[in-house]
Design an enzyme around this catalytic site. Structure first.
Site: not given
Ligand SMILES: Nc1ncnc2c1ncn2[C@@H]1O[C@H](COP(=O)(O)OP(=O)(O)O)[C@@H](O)[C@H]1O
Ligand SMILES: Cc1cn([C@H]2C[C@H](O)[C@@H](COP(=O)(O)O)O2)c(=O)[nH]c1=O
Length: 216
Positions: A10, A12, A14, A16, A87-88, A170, A172
């Site tokens: 999903t 958030d 981790g 990236s 962001e594939a 989309v 963002v």
């Molecule tokens: N302040 C924080 N302290 C510890 N971990 C954090 C904090 N903020 C974010 N995270 C961690 O970073 C994750 C989000 O990482 P990110 O790479 O940005 O996610 P994604 O690319 O999947 O959207 C969160 O699920 C959490 O585990």
């Molecule tokens: C569910 C959903 C997400 N998005 C966008 C929102 C964010 O910019 C990215 C996801 O980024 P993350 O690093 O995985 O948090 O996708 C969207 O455009 N449309 C959607 O339905």
């Protein structure tokens, strides 16, 4: 043998962060990589994690051709051992096909990262093609959680905390946004189906309708 790997989860969870860690680990061993991203929240030509890490990336536009880009680089004497593709989900199906050809024909590892489904639970085109073609699909181990504590499996789009189900695929955005902004919230399937976000669940709990009452 080179691999096409799809790290999915999903928002958030981790992805990236893992992309940047993988790049770090491979680069630390002298391997040469290229980072790609598309529509990162931090802006074009960037890959950013909520943990504060960020790096420059090549922005993938609609017409971008991965295979052509890598072949041109190799022909110019460059070395490429792996690609990091964040962001594939936003890539086109054709671009994912190009990534598969980079793996098979050029022997280059391709690590892709993205969410599988959109706010309406439908696959993004790039994610669909990755699920069809990847050598391996890995679900991230760090679990993003729904407000109820269950593992979050779905992404909701919210406006002022209320889940919406209409709009373009989309947009963002981020989780944890200010009131009235378009944002996202990760939910378990049960609460996504019921459109119950943290804010609406809180409001429902406070409503007099659900306060305890005496049975007659
Ligand atoms: N302040 C924080 N302290 C510890 N971990 C954090 C904090 N903020 C974010 N995270 C961690 O970073 C994750 C989000 O990482 P990110 O790479 O940005 O996610 P994604 O690319 O999947 O959207 C969160 O699920 C959490 O585990
Ligand atoms: C569910 C959903 C997400 N998005 C966008 C929102 C964010 O910019 C990215 C996801 O980024 P993350 O690093 O995985 O948090 O996708 C969207 O455009 N449309 C959607 O339905």
């Amino acid at each position: 043998m080179a691999d096409l790997v799809f790290f999915s989860g999903t928002m958030d969870c981790g992805k990236s962060t893992l992309a940047l860690q993988m790049n770090h680990n491979h680069a630390a061993r002298g391997r040469q990589g290229i980072i790609f991203a598309r529509h990162d929240r931090a802006g074009a030509s960037t890959i950013s994690s909520r943990l504060g890490l960020r790096a420059e990336a090549i922005e993938v536009t609609d017409g971008f051709d991965f295979q052509l880009y890598v072949v041109q680089l190799l022909s110019a004497g460059g070395k490429v051992d792996y690609l990091i593709c964040d962001e594939a989900n936003f890539y086109t199906a054709e671009q994912v096909d190009q990534l598969a050809r980079v793996v098979d024909e050029l022997g280059i590892d391709v690590f892709t990262f993205g969410i599988t489904t959109d706010f309406r639970t439908r696959l993004f085109p790039g994610s669909q093609r990755l699920l069809e073609l990847a050598d391996r699909v890995e679900v991230l181990q760090v679990e993003a959680l729904c407000w109820c504590g269950a593992r979050a499996t779905h992404n909701a789009r919210t406006v002022g905390g209320v889940m919406v189900v209409e709009g373009p695929q989309v947009v963002v955005g981020d989780v944890a946004v200010n009131e009235d902004e378009v944002g996202y919230e990760v939910l378990c399937r049960r609460h996504h189906r019921r459109r119950l976000t943290a804010a609406t669940a809180r409001a429902a709990a406070l409503s007099p309708d659900v306060l305890p009452f005496e049975q007659t």
